[in-house]
Design a protein around this motif. Structure first.
Motif, mmCIF file in Angstrom:
data_model
loop_
_atom_site.group_PDB
_atom_site.id
_atom_site.type_symbol
_atom_site.label_atom_id
_atom_site.label_comp_id
_atom_site.label_asym_id
_atom_site.label_seq_id
_atom_site.Cartn_x
_atom_site.Cartn_y
_atom_site.Cartn_z
ATOM 1 N N UNK D 7 -17.908 48.477 40.257
ATOM 2 C CA UNK D 7 -18.318 49.385 41.333
ATOM 3 C C UNK D 7 -17.252 49.467 42.420
ATOM 4 N N UNK D 8 -16.114 48.840 42.197
ATOM 5 C CA UNK D 8 -15.138 48.689 43.271
ATOM 6 C C UNK D 8 -13.911 49.587 43.112
ATOM 7 N N UNK D 9 -13.966 50.527 42.230
ATOM 8 C CA UNK D 9 -12.852 51.473 42.088
ATOM 9 C C UNK D 9 -12.564 52.099 43.461
ATOM 10 N N UNK D 10 -11.294 52.127 43.816
ATOM 11 C CA UNK D 10 -10.863 52.749 45.072
ATOM 12 C C UNK D 10 -11.402 52.061 46.319
ATOM 13 N N UNK D 11 -11.735 50.776 46.200
ATOM 14 C CA UNK D 11 -12.133 50.001 47.369
ATOM 15 C C UNK D 11 -11.021 49.017 47.733
ATOM 16 N N UNK D 12 -10.640 49.026 49.000
ATOM 17 C CA UNK D 12 -9.607 48.104 49.475
ATOM 18 C C UNK D 12 -10.228 47.072 50.415
ATOM 19 N N UNK D 13 -9.618 45.907 50.435
ATOM 20 C CA UNK D 13 -10.023 44.871 51.389
ATOM 21 C C UNK D 13 -8.820 44.569 52.291
ATOM 22 N N UNK D 14 -9.036 44.702 53.582
ATOM 23 C CA UNK D 14 -7.974 44.427 54.549
ATOM 24 C C UNK D 14 -8.366 43.207 55.381
ATOM 25 N N UNK D 15 -7.514 42.197 55.342
ATOM 26 C CA UNK D 15 -7.706 40.998 56.157
ATOM 27 C C UNK D 15 -6.663 41.012 57.264
ATOM 28 N N UNK D 16 -7.101 40.842 58.496
ATOM 29 C CA UNK D 16 -6.199 40.805 59.642
ATOM 30 C C UNK D 16 -6.510 39.563 60.453
ATOM 31 N N UNK D 17 -5.488 38.774 60.819
ATOM 32 C CA UNK D 17 -5.756 37.688 61.754
ATOM 33 C C UNK D 17 -4.526 37.355 62.572
ATOM 34 N N UNK D 52 -8.005 33.607 72.253
ATOM 35 C CA UNK D 52 -8.185 32.828 71.037
ATOM 36 C C UNK D 52 -7.578 33.526 69.833
ATOM 37 N N UNK D 53 -8.058 33.126 68.664
ATOM 38 C CA UNK D 53 -7.582 33.734 67.425
ATOM 39 C C UNK D 53 -8.622 34.736 66.945
ATOM 40 N N UNK D 54 -8.116 35.807 66.337
ATOM 41 C CA UNK D 54 -8.951 36.916 65.904
ATOM 42 C C UNK D 54 -8.877 37.039 64.386
ATOM 43 N N UNK D 55 -10.026 37.319 63.760
ATOM 44 C CA UNK D 55 -10.110 37.421 62.303
ATOM 45 C C UNK D 55 -10.932 38.659 61.958
ATOM 46 N N UNK D 56 -10.442 39.445 61.029
ATOM 47 C CA UNK D 56 -11.184 40.649 60.664
ATOM 48 C C UNK D 56 -11.076 40.893 59.165
ATOM 49 N N UNK D 57 -12.183 41.337 58.584
ATOM 50 C CA UNK D 57 -12.195 41.741 57.178
ATOM 51 C C UNK D 57 -12.850 43.113 57.117
ATOM 52 N N UNK D 58 -12.123 44.069 56.587
ATOM 53 C CA UNK D 58 -12.639 45.432 56.448
ATOM 54 C C UNK D 58 -12.573 45.836 54.985
ATOM 55 N N UNK D 59 -13.673 46.275 54.439
ATOM 56 C CA UNK D 59 -13.669 46.872 53.103
ATOM 57 C C UNK D 59 -13.859 48.374 53.290
ATOM 58 N N UNK D 60 -12.961 49.141 52.721
ATOM 59 C CA UNK D 60 -13.116 50.589 52.848
ATOM 60 C C UNK D 60 -12.873 51.290 51.515
ATOM 61 N N UNK D 61 -13.505 52.438 51.396
ATOM 62 C CA UNK D 61 -13.347 53.272 50.207
ATOM 63 C C UNK D 61 -12.330 54.356 50.522
ATOM 64 N N UNK D 62 -11.372 54.560 49.578
ATOM 65 C CA UNK D 62 -10.333 55.561 49.794
ATOM 66 C C UNK D 62 -10.029 56.170 48.425
ATOM 67 N N UNK D 63 -10.385 57.438 48.214
ATOM 68 C CA UNK D 63 -10.103 58.062 46.921
ATOM 69 C C UNK D 63 -8.614 57.937 46.582
ATOM 70 N N UNK D 64 -8.330 57.740 45.309
ATOM 71 C CA UNK D 64 -6.931 57.570 44.859
ATOM 72 C C UNK D 64 -6.229 56.464 45.635
#
Lengths: 291, 291, 291, 291
Positions: D7-17, D52-64
C-alpha cells in the motif's frame, strides 16, 4: 478473593512452613477437622518436593474460635513438633494494627487511608507519623491520629527514638508510604515489627535515590514500583509486589514521577493488603504470596 | 508452575467436585497419604461455604503409580460415596490426545504446533484437520498428520461425518483453531469429547460474525479474544480465558484483525495448556481454573 | 506529555477537522508561523487520504497570545474557508470549568478532586452536585462547593431543572462520576455542554444496569470500565477510553465491583484529562484522541 | 497504523532532526506541498522548545515519487541548510534488507520469519546466519537462505570475518535474534549498519549473562525483555522497546525463561517493525519512537 473483617468472625488463618515431608498436608487438614474447623481456603507450595521447603496457608471456619484457640494451638504444637515446622495461628476477625510513616508526598498515604475507610484493608490505623505537617489535616479528616516528628539535620537518633516510642506496643506492622528518611539498623531492631516500603522503581533497576531521573537518563520505555519488606540492606529486602507503566520519549523526569505515583500507590496497597490478610511468608530474601 | 510430561512420571491429578461439606479436604488428603502419595499441589474452592459447590484439584506423587491406580480408585469410590462427589483421577505422565481443526488462518494453529514442539504443551497431536489445504505443508513439517476435509456448500453433513470418523477413538479433546464452520449439535454429540474454541472478541461483546468490523464501528479502545468450551449455543459456552490489546482511532478493521491475531493465539494457547494439565473444572456455564 | 496550566501561558490549541484535502497541513502550519507562533506539538489523522475526513491538533506558543487571538481567528476564518473546515482555537492557559455530578459512590469523585489538587487536571471545579449528602464533607475539604439536589421518585423534572439552573453559564463540561440517574433528553439539550460518563463495564458488553452481576453470571475473566460522551442513547455514546482488570472464579459480584472501582476511577480520570487538554475530537459516534 | 509495502507505492518518509528553531514545521510542510506531496502522517517532538533538539517524521504521498526524489532532495538540502538539520528521505515502498543472526533458540527467529510471511514486516530477508545448525530446516522452509558460521573457541576473528563478508553490501540492518555471541568493536564497525538486539531482562536490571537466574535469585514479581540498538557497550545501547510478564514464587528459573521467551519475541518484533518503518530516531543514548 478479598476477605473483609466483618465477614471473618470465627475464621482462623494457619501458616505452616519448614522442611518438606510426606504427609504434612494430611496432618494439618486432619488437625483442622478434629478441632471442628471447616477449611475455607488452602494453599501450599514446596520449592522442591525432594527435600525442599514447604509453605502452607489454611483458612478455616470454627464456631467459637476464640474459646478454642488454646486447644488448637496445643494440638498444633504436638502435631507439628516431629516435623520441626514453624507455624502461626491468627484470628482473622482481629485486624492488625498498622502505623504509617510519611513525608510530604500524599499519594501513597491517602490511598491507604481511603481504602481503609472503604473497608478494603482489614487493619486498624492507630497513627500516622510524618516528618512534615502538610498532610496533617487530610489524615485527621479520616479520624486517624497524626504525629509530627521532624527530622532535622544529619543526626536522626532523636527523631527515631521518638518514633520508636510512639510505635512501641501499639502496632503490628509499619508502612513506609514514601517516607524519605533512611532508617538506622538500631531503629529497625527496636521497632521489631515488619516494615513494608514502596520503592519508586522496578527493583533492582535504579536502586537508591532519584530513580525517575535515572530512568529518564537511561531512556527506558517502562517505569515501575516495588513494594518490599525493609531489611538492613537498603532496597534489598524481600520483594512483595511490583508493577510498571508505559512511558515514552516525550515525558520528562517530572512526568515519569507523576505517572509513577499511580503505580506506587497501587503496588503498595496490594502489598499492604496481602500482609494484612496474612498471605505472605518470608523465606530468605524471597516472599511466598498466596493470593 | 508449568509441569512438563517428562517430569511427571508417577504424578496423579485428582479432581473432586460436588456439594460442599465439612471434612472434605481432610478426607481427600488422608486418602492420598494412606495410598502412599505425597501431595505436590493442592487447590480448592467453594462457591459458598454454607451449602455451595466444592471443587478440589490435588496433584500427588506416588511411586509406581500405574500399578496403584486401581486401588486408589477403589478407595476414592468408597471414601467419596457418602459425600456424593464427582471425581476423576488421571496419570499426568500420559499426555492427552489433541486434534486441531483449522481453516485458512494459520496463527492459532502454528502457535499450538510450535509450543508443542518446544515441550510446553503436555499433549500428543494425532491429527490436524482443515477445510483448506494451505497449511498442509507447515503442519507436516512438524511431523503431524494433516487431513483435508472440504466444507462445500450449505450441507455440512458429509464433511462432519468424515471429521467425526477421523476423530473417533483417537482424541481426548478437540481445539478449534479459528475453524470457520458452525458445527451441528449432532456433530458435537457424536464427537463426545471436550471442544475448545477461540472467539475473536472479548465475549459477550461482538458475539457472532465479523467482530473486528463491529469493534471498529463501535469505536472501542480495546480489542480482545476469548477461549471457551463449545456448547450447542454458539459463543455462549463456558469461558476459559480472555485477554485484550489496546487499539486507537488510526487503526482500520484490518489493523484490528492483525493486532487481534496475537491476542487470539496467546489466549487459545493458555486455555489449551490449562485443559491439557487438568486445571479446569466446568460448573454450569462457568469454569473453575486452578492455575 | 502532560501539560500543566502553569506552564501553558501563551500556548494555544488549534483543532481543525473536515474533508481531507492536499495542502491542509502546510496551510495551517504556515498560518501559525505567519502569526508568530512556534509549533510545540502537532498531531494529525486522516481516516482516508482519498476523500476521507481530516483531523488536526496543533499546540503552539505565541508571545502575548491573548492580544493576538482576534487576529489569528480572523486569519483562520479566511484561510480555512475555501477548505470548508471546522476549527476551534483555545488558550490553553485558561482552564475549562468542570462540574461533577455524583451519587453515593466516592471513588471516581475523590479521584478527580485529588488529581485536581495535585495540579494534574487543568480545570477549575466550580461545583459538585450530588443526589446524596454522604460526600459533602469530603468535597468541601477540597475547597469545592457542594450542592445537594435529591432525586426522589420517578419524576425527575424538578431535580433536573434545579441542576440545569446551577450549571447554566458556569461550566464548560460536566462529568458524571457514577451519577446513578438516567438523564432526560431535555436536560441534555438544556445543559448544552459536553458530558462525560463512566460506565462500569467494557462496553458494549453488559450494557445497562448491574454489569458486575452480569459479568459474574457470564463467567468472564476480565472486567472493565468505559468512559464515553453522553448522548441520548444510553451507554451508546462515543467511547473515549477503556481498560480492564483480571478476575477469577473465586470473586463474587461484590468482589468484581470492588476491583472494578479502581479501573473506573483510572479510566474516567484519563478521559477527563484528555478532554480538559482539548485532545479529543468527536466524529460521528467515534473519538479521535491525540495523546 | 501499520503500513504495508504493497500500500506504500509513492509514499516517502522524511526524517528531520537537529536544533529546534521557530518555523521548522512550517518550512518542512511547505516544502512537501510545493513538491506535490500530500502529508499522510506527521509527528514531531522537541525535547525543549527553548533551544532543545527537534525531531520530525513526515510520511507523504507523491505521485511518481521515484522520478521526483532528486528534486525533493535538492530542495531539502537548500531549505534545511540554514537550519543545520540532519535529514533522510526514503521511499517507503522499497523494503529494507534485514539479516538475522541466531543461535540455538528459535523463538525470536521464527517469530520474525512468520510475521514477515504474513506481510506484517516491510522488509526482505536475504539471509539468516547461525552459529548452530538446528534451525536450518525451519528457516529454509520459509524460503530464506541459511548460512552456518560456527563460533568455536575463544578466537572469534575468523567467524566474524566470515559473517561480515556475507553481510557486506547485502543488508540495511541486522537483527540479533538471541545470537549468543559477544561481538567485537571491529566487527560492529566493519558491518556498519544498525544492529538490533533483544536482551532477556528489563534493562538496566540483570545486565549481562543469565538474567532469568538472577531474577529468580532476587525474587522479582515481573520479568521483562528489552530490545535495543547494539553499541560498543554491551547491554547499554539505546532502548527501543520493553515489556514485562507477571511471575510468582512457584516458578523456577527455567519457568521464567520459558515465560520470558514470549515477551522476548513480542518485544523484538515490535522493535524490528518500528525500525523497518523508519519510526525511530536515535539521539545520544535514547530513541525517539514515532508510533
Amino acid at each position: 478473593m478479598t476477605l473483609h473483617t466483618d465477614a471473618l468472625r470465627d475464621h482462623a488463618c494457619l501458616i505452616v512452613h519448614g522442611p518438606d515431608q510426606p504427609g504434612l498436608v494430611a496432618s494439618v487438614t486432619a488437625l483442622v477437622t478434629r478441632n471442628a474447623g471447616n477449611i475455607v481456603t488452602l494453599d501450599q507450595y514446596s520449592d522442591n518436593p525432594a527435600g525442599g521447603a514447604f509453605f502452607q496457608r489454611v483458612v478455616f471456619h470454627r464456631p467459637d474460635l476464640q474459646a478454642a484457640m488454646p486447644d488448637i494451638e496445643a494440638d498444633l504444637a504436638v502435631t507439628l513438633e516431629p516435623y520441626r515446622m514453624q507455624w502461626r495461628l491468627t484470628d482473622l476477625s482481629i485486624p492488625k494494627r498498622m502505623a504509617i510513616l510519611a513525608s510530604t508526598s500524599d499519594h501513597c498515604l491517602l490511598e491507604l487511608l481511603w481504602r481503609h475507610r472503604r473497608g478494603e484493608l482489614p487493619v486498624t490505623i492507630p497513627m500516622v507519623i510524618s516528618n512534615h505537617t502538610n498532610t496533617a489535616e487530610d489524615v485527621r479528616a479520616f479520624g486517624i491520629p497524626f504525629f509530627h516528628v521532624p527530622s532535622h539535620g544529619t543526626d536522626k537518633t532523636a527523631a527515631e527514638a521518638k518514633i520508636a516510642q510512639l510505635l512501641a506496643g501499639n502496632v503490628d506492622f509499619v508502612v513506609l508510604a514514601r517516607y524519605m528518611q533512611i532508617l538506622s539498623d538500631d531503629f529497625l531492631e527496636q521497632v521489631g515489627v515488619p516494615m513494608i516500603n514502596i520503592h519508586h522503581s522496578f527493583l533492582p533497576a535504579f536502586i537508591g535515590a532519584a530513580p525517575y531521573r535515572k530512568a529518564k537518563e537511561r531512556g527506558v520505555k517502562l517505569i515501575g514500583a516495588t513494594s518490599h519488606y525493609v531489611t538492613k540492606d537498603l532496597d534489598e529486602g524481600p520483594i512483595i509486589e511490583q508493577d510498571v507503566a508505559r512511558v515514552d520519549h516525550t515525558m520528562t523526569a517530572a512526568d515519569l514521577q507523576a505517572r509513577g505515583a499511580y503505580v506506587e500507590r497501587a503496588v503498595l496497597a496490594r502489598a499492604v493488603q496481602w500482609h494484612a490478610e496474612d498471605r505472605i511468608i518470608r523465606h530468605g530474601n524471597h516472599t511466598i504470596v498466596f493470593q
